[in-house]
Design a protein around this motif. Structure first.
Motif, short mmCIF file in Angstrom:
data_model
loop_
_atom_site.label_atom_id
_atom_site.label_comp_id
_atom_site.label_asym_id
_atom_site.label_seq_id
_atom_site.Cartn_x
_atom_site.Cartn_y
_atom_site.Cartn_z
N TYR A 78 0.68 -1.14 -0.16
CA TYR A 78 -0.10 0.04 0.00
C TYR A 78 0.81 1.17 0.13
O TYR A 78 0.68 2.17 -0.76
N ALA A 86 2.28 1.74 -3.50
CA ALA A 86 1.47 2.10 -4.46
C ALA A 86 0.86 3.40 -4.30
O ALA A 86 0.58 4.03 -5.48
N GLY A 87 1.08 4.13 -3.20
CA GLY A 87 0.45 5.50 -2.94
C GLY A 87 1.62 6.41 -2.99
O GLY A 87 1.32 7.42 -2.87
N SER A 88 2.96 5.89 -3.15
CA SER A 88 4.02 6.82 -3.37
C SER A 88 4.48 7.24 -4.83
O SER A 88 3.91 6.71 -5.49
N PRO A 89 5.16 8.38 -5.08
CA PRO A 89 5.50 8.88 -6.23
C PRO A 89 6.71 7.80 -6.94
O PRO A 89 6.89 7.98 -8.27
N ARG A 94 -7.24 -5.09 -0.71
CA ARG A 94 -8.13 -5.22 0.36
C ARG A 94 -8.91 -6.63 0.46
O ARG A 94 -8.97 -7.24 1.63
N GLN A 117 -5.94 4.76 0.76
CA GLN A 117 -4.99 3.27 1.03
C GLN A 117 -5.27 2.88 -0.69
O GLN A 117 -4.40 2.18 -1.21
N TYR A 140 -3.20 13.38 0.64
CA TYR A 140 -2.81 12.27 0.65
C TYR A 140 -1.65 11.69 -0.42
O TYR A 140 -1.20 11.01 -0.60
N GLY A 141 -1.23 13.07 -0.96
CA GLY A 141 -0.16 12.84 -2.15
C GLY A 141 -0.99 12.25 -3.34
O GLY A 141 -0.06 11.61 -4.27
N LEU A 142 -2.22 12.42 -3.49
CA LEU A 142 -2.80 11.69 -4.75
C LEU A 142 -3.43 12.88 -5.66
O LEU A 142 -3.71 13.92 -5.18
N PRO A 177 -0.74 8.62 -7.52
CA PRO A 177 0.11 9.45 -6.88
C PRO A 177 0.87 10.53 -7.46
O PRO A 177 1.20 10.40 -8.64
N LYS A 178 0.60 11.73 -6.79
CA LYS A 178 1.41 12.75 -7.43
C LYS A 178 2.63 12.78 -7.99
O LYS A 178 3.71 12.12 -7.15
#
Ligand SMILES: Cc1cc2nc3c(=O)[nH]c(=O)nc-3n(C[C@H](O)[C@H](O)[C@H](O)COP(=O)(O)OP(=O)(O)OC[C@H]3O[C@@H](n4cnc5c(N)ncnc54)[C@H](O)[C@@H]3O)c2cc1C
Ligand SMILES: Cc1cc2nc3c(=O)[nH]c(=O)nc-3n(C[C@H](O)[C@H](O)[C@H](O)COP(=O)(O)OP(=O)(O)OC[C@H]3O[C@@H](n4cnc5c(N)ncnc54)[C@H](O)[C@@H]3O)c2cc1C
Lengths: 362, 479
Positions: free
Chosen positions: A195, A198-201, A274, B101, B123-125, B212-213
């Motif tokens: 997670y 996936a949410g990181s640059p 999930r 998430q 959230y950096g998105l 994500p940005k």
């Protein structure tokens, strides 16, 4: 009795076949037998004769090819110009064709970076259930004219029409790649890292989970930037992992492309991360791998497909049997709905491409 | 009063059912102000059930209807139907769920595009599709038009960012299309809905994919003494294997207009400006920037600027984003066209447009998404001079035919709507259109949903093309 396969070599011959046969099943390269195994009364339309790249100008990032063209041929041609199919279709060496890949809706691990098959298809030509030759979409990278028939064909399993030609967007291939295998103490820790990634640059070409606790990460880009990026990735995870590069790396992904997970039926399941913990509890020993940050599961199922069907239904998931004997490749929850039935009827009013040869005559 | 209206009154409280002439005026056209039509009534639903009730009412009484978001369609997509129902979705404007998430946002159709990114920012998105109308256009309208923006080459159009939708079909039945997963099994019904211009159903709940940005941007502005050189530079960038997030070109007329409007500091004497933007992980972008610099140097740019700060970057983009509305300063009236050509044909297309411009005696400014081959020629004319509008429209039509002849499309992002339906036959054969029509009839046998749009048929002549009121007010600009 099934009649011998027909081997059309032109769109006109496909039209002719559709007009003169009661029940047809298109078959591409033989890579997903569960999907293209004829039922009684179905005439197989072997599409391999309808092959060849028709247009390819590397500076457009676009190619147009006949549906029976083998992926291997396309990939080789693209590679000569440093380009690739970013959705990373599986089963290339097994002879998968473009049409079969579109109809089955299959993407591989590298879909993580830029998206799946549906994100790259630009145009289609197909023969509908009445023998009409229909074109949808176009062959430029941006187009908003008319209904998006190319997307509709993705995952259609030959039930909406027989693809004769497809146009795809392609991208420059990464000049260098590196892979990192990282072990975590268990599923929970691996999912937490998945997670976060996936949410990181951090841009990964692949983000796979090899259960219970291994993440397989693939970086791609300019060779001079890779070492620094690999270090940053390791720092981000707080773990060194096991890096793979060069020939070993290429071989690793090439063998994965064969989806040779183990004995039994090969099944694709659509999901989100999930759902993984509950699935992990239920799936037992079945060899499997989660791709694209937990959006796609490929699974080898060596027991009754009925049991897997029930399991997926209980979890509210849908699956597709790619290899293995079954009369009903679509398992799990039934995604068919009013819109689907009506559109299917519009394109194939006589039920020529119906999954169960006689079921659609109602 | 229309007999069926009283039935509608039982479904919608006063204030959310408009039928007096004065109440209807604001809904009589969209951003293609050439057309006006007076609907029988406007309803403003606040829930899925109310949309369903409105559509069922239409089906029962065989009254055609049009869904409407913010009405910014440039092709007459949300133009009402004379005597039909207009279903205004602006009040269904809530963010239902944001799951950082899983990287998804679930919104009602009237939720505004830019607000998705705003909600995701902590959230950096962000939400990738960025039409220039993003401060006002709705996600429902974006979905129906498969809207695009400057970043389509790398990230695709709206269709690639919609994961699921709850949809009211034209017979009033509700279906759920897609899922939260990026992958699905079975035909891509959702893919068919997106871009169907309101003809196949009304989306009442939409699940969007967030990204994500990017960590870093590297924005380059290059000035050329000819359009051809700028076009060749784009080809060279592509050939080098780089995949920029955006590549945009403006010609001298567009530069002049943008400078007059927002003073972006562009080199005024340039015949063409190229904006190239790389984005991604810092070490990667830094390495790519060195390649890009080489390519641009070799391409014969006589001046190259690199944005050194976020402010400088935004300034470069501000000029580009303002170019269209700014053209209004150069001419009393203008038509914006939207066509696509294969990238390698850009130079040829521009040369042809130049010839057409000379032949018709009308100036054409060019601003385009060069990476996608998506042209937006602006045809300048003066509506007060007799016959000039007609000439402008003819010229616009010639440009569309040119795009098709070069292997492209009649629309990259603004849709077919009312404006371009006559040109669908340029692009598609009879059998192609017949198949689309059969799909439409299967879902909507009475052709109630957005009747008269997208498919060729009788259309009133275009009369006037002008700026959207919000454009005139400087709130949005078109690309
Ligand atoms: C009589 C007979 C019995 C067989 N029995 C079995 C068996 O029991 N078990 C077994 O494993 N194999 C069996 N096979 C072999 C198997 O059918 C082939 O190896 C395989 O079907 C062909 O590849 P494919 O279509 O799966 O490839 P793909 O090209 O991967 O096809 C995948 C899917 O796409 C569709 N498709 C393919 N091309 C197009 C197109 N151009 N347009 C639209 N849709 C398309 C197919 O219908 C299928 O749904 C049998 C073959 C025959 C002739
Ligand atoms: C200044 C300006 C700049 C623009 N720039 C761009 C650009 O860069 N890129 C681009 O792609 N477009 C652009 N546009 C066009 C327009 O903004 C987009 O097409 C936008 O998506 C329309 O959104 P809307 O909410 O205004 O929809 P509307 O105009 O209200 O409706 C558009 C269409 O969607 C249908 N619709 C609306 N809501 C729904 C729903 N919930 N379900 C089903 N159908 C629905 C309508 O029936 C209609 O056919 C621009 C317009 C203007 C005025």
């Amino acid at each position: 009795m099934s009649t011998p396969p027909l081997q059309p070599t032109s769109a006109a011959e496909v039209q002719e076949a559709v007009r003169t046969h009661r029940h047809l099943l298109p078959r591409g390269g033989g890579s997903k037998p569960a999907l293209s195994r004829p039922h009684e009364g179905q005439t197989v339309l072997d599409m391999s004769g309808l092959s060849g790249v028709l247009e390819y100008d590397p500076s457009e990032y676009v190619f147009v090819a006949r549906a029976g063209t083998r992926l291997a041929e396309v990939e080789a041609l693209l590679a000569q110009h440093g380009q690739y199919l970013p959705f990373d279709p599986p089963l290339v060496a097994q002879g998968a064709t473009l049409g079969g890949t579109v109809a089955a809706g299959l993407s591989g691990p590298m879909r993580q970076r830029y998206g799946g098959l549906r994100d790259f298809i630009l145009g289609v030509q197909f023969v509908d259930g009445e023998g009409q030759l229909v074109r949808g979409g176009g062959k430029v990278v941006k187009n908003a004219a008319g209904f998006d028939l190319p997307k509709l064909m993705v995952g259609s399993l030959g039930r909406l029409g027989i693809l004769t030609e497809v146009a795809f967007k392609v991208f420059p291939a990464p000049k260098a790649t590196a892979t990192l295998l990282v072990n975590f103490p268990g599923l929970e820790a691996a999912l937490e890292a998945l997670y976060r990634l996936a949410g990181s640059p951090i841009e990964l070409y692949a983000l796979d989970l090899q259960p219970p606790g291994t993440l397989v990460l693939r970086l791609g880009g300019l060779p001079e930037a890779l070492p620094a990026r690999l270090e940053r990735l390791q720092a981000f995870l707080g773990r060194g992992g096991e890096p793979l590069s060069g020939e070993a790396e290429t071989a690793y992904w090439r063998s994965l492309n064969e989806l040779n997970l183990g004995e039994g039926a090969l099944v694709k399941v659509a999901l989100t991360a999930r759902r993984i913990p509950a699935l992990e509890q239920a799936l037992g020993q079945a060899p499997r791998r989660y791709l694209s940050a937990g959006h796609l599961l490929y699974l080898a199922w060596n027991a009754e497909l009925k049991a897997l069907d029930a399991l997926l239904q209980a979890q509210g998931l849908s699956g597709l049997v790619l290899k293995g004997a079954t009369h009903r490749p679509q398992i799990g929850i039934d995604l068919g709905q009013a819109m689907g039935h009506k559109v299917t009827k519009a394109l194939d009013p006589q039920g020529k491409f119906a999954q169960e040869p006689y079921a659609a005559q109602d | 009063m229309h007999a069926a209206l009283s039935e509608l009154e039982r479904l919608f409280p006063p204030g959310r059912l408009l039928h007096r002439p004065g109440e209807l005026v604001p809904y009589e056209s969209d951003a293609l102000t050439a057309f006006r039509a007076r609907p029988l009534a406007v309803v403003l639903p606040e829930s899925h059930a109310e949309v369903e009730a409105a559509v069922r009412w239409c089906a029962k009484h065989q009254i055609p209807y049009v869904a409407r978001g913010s009405g910014t369609s440039l092709s007459g997509g949300s133009l009402p139907i004379d005597g039909g129902l207009l279903i205004g979705l602006n009040r269904m404007n809530r963010l239902l769920r944001l799951d950082p998430q899983e990287r998804i946002a679930v919104v009602q159709p009237g939720f505004i595009n830019l607000q998705v990114s705003n909600a995701a920012a902590p959230y950096g998105l962000y939400y990738a599709p960025d039409p220039s109308s993003q401060p006002v256009s709705t996600i429902g309208g974006n979905l129906a038009f498969n809207s695009g923006g400057a970043h389509c080459l790398k990230y695709g159009m709206t269709s690639n960012h919609v994961l699921a939708a709850r949809v009211v079909l034209p017979d009033g039945e509700t279906v759920e299309l897609g899922s939260e997963s990026l992958e699905n099994t079975g035909p891509d019904w959702l893919g068919l809905l997106v871009g169907s211009e309101g003809l196949l159903g009304i989306a009442t709940e939409i699940t969007l994919r967030l990204l994500p940005k990017p960590e870093t941007y590297h924005t380059v502005l290059a000035a050329y003494d000819s359009l051809a050189k700028a076009g060749e530079a784009v080809a060279a960038v592509v050939a080098s294997g780089l995949l920029p997030g955006a590549m945009e070109i403006m010609d001298s007329l567009a530069i002049e207009a943008a400078e007059a409007a927002v003073k972006a500091g562009y080199p005024l004497e340039a015949r063409a400006l190229l904006i190239v933007e790389l984005e991604g992980e810092t070490p990667q972008v830094e390495a790519e920037a060195r390649y890009l610099e080489e390519v641009i140097q070799k391409s014969g740019a006589y001046e190259v600027r690199v944005a050194r700060s976020n402010e400088e970057r935004l300034k470069i983009w501000k000029g580009r984003k303002a170019a269209f509305s700014a053209v209004g300063r150069l001419s009393p009236d203008y038509i914006v066209q939207d066509g696509v050509v294969p990238r390698s044909r850009l130079g040829q297309a521009l040369a042809e447009i130049e010839k057409l411009s000379a032949r018709y005696g009308l100036r054409v400014a060019n601003v385009f998404h060069a990476g996608d081959g998506n042209l937006h020629p602006l045809i300048l004319y003066n509506g007060r001079i007799a016959g000039e509008l007609e000439r402008a429209e003819e010229l616009a039509g010639e440009i569309l035919k040119l795009c098709v002849a070069l292997g492209g499309s009649i629309t990259g992002e603004h849709g077919v709507g009312m404006e371009k339906k006559a040109y669908m036959t340029e692009m598609f054969a009879e059998a192609d259109l017949a198949a689309m029509r059969r799909i439409r009839l299967a879902l909507d046998p009475l052709e109630l949903a957005n009747r008269g749009k997208m498919f060729p048929g009788e259309a009133p002549a275009l009369q006037f093309h002008g700026a959207h009121p919000l454009e005139k007010a400087g709130v949005i600009s078109r690309e």
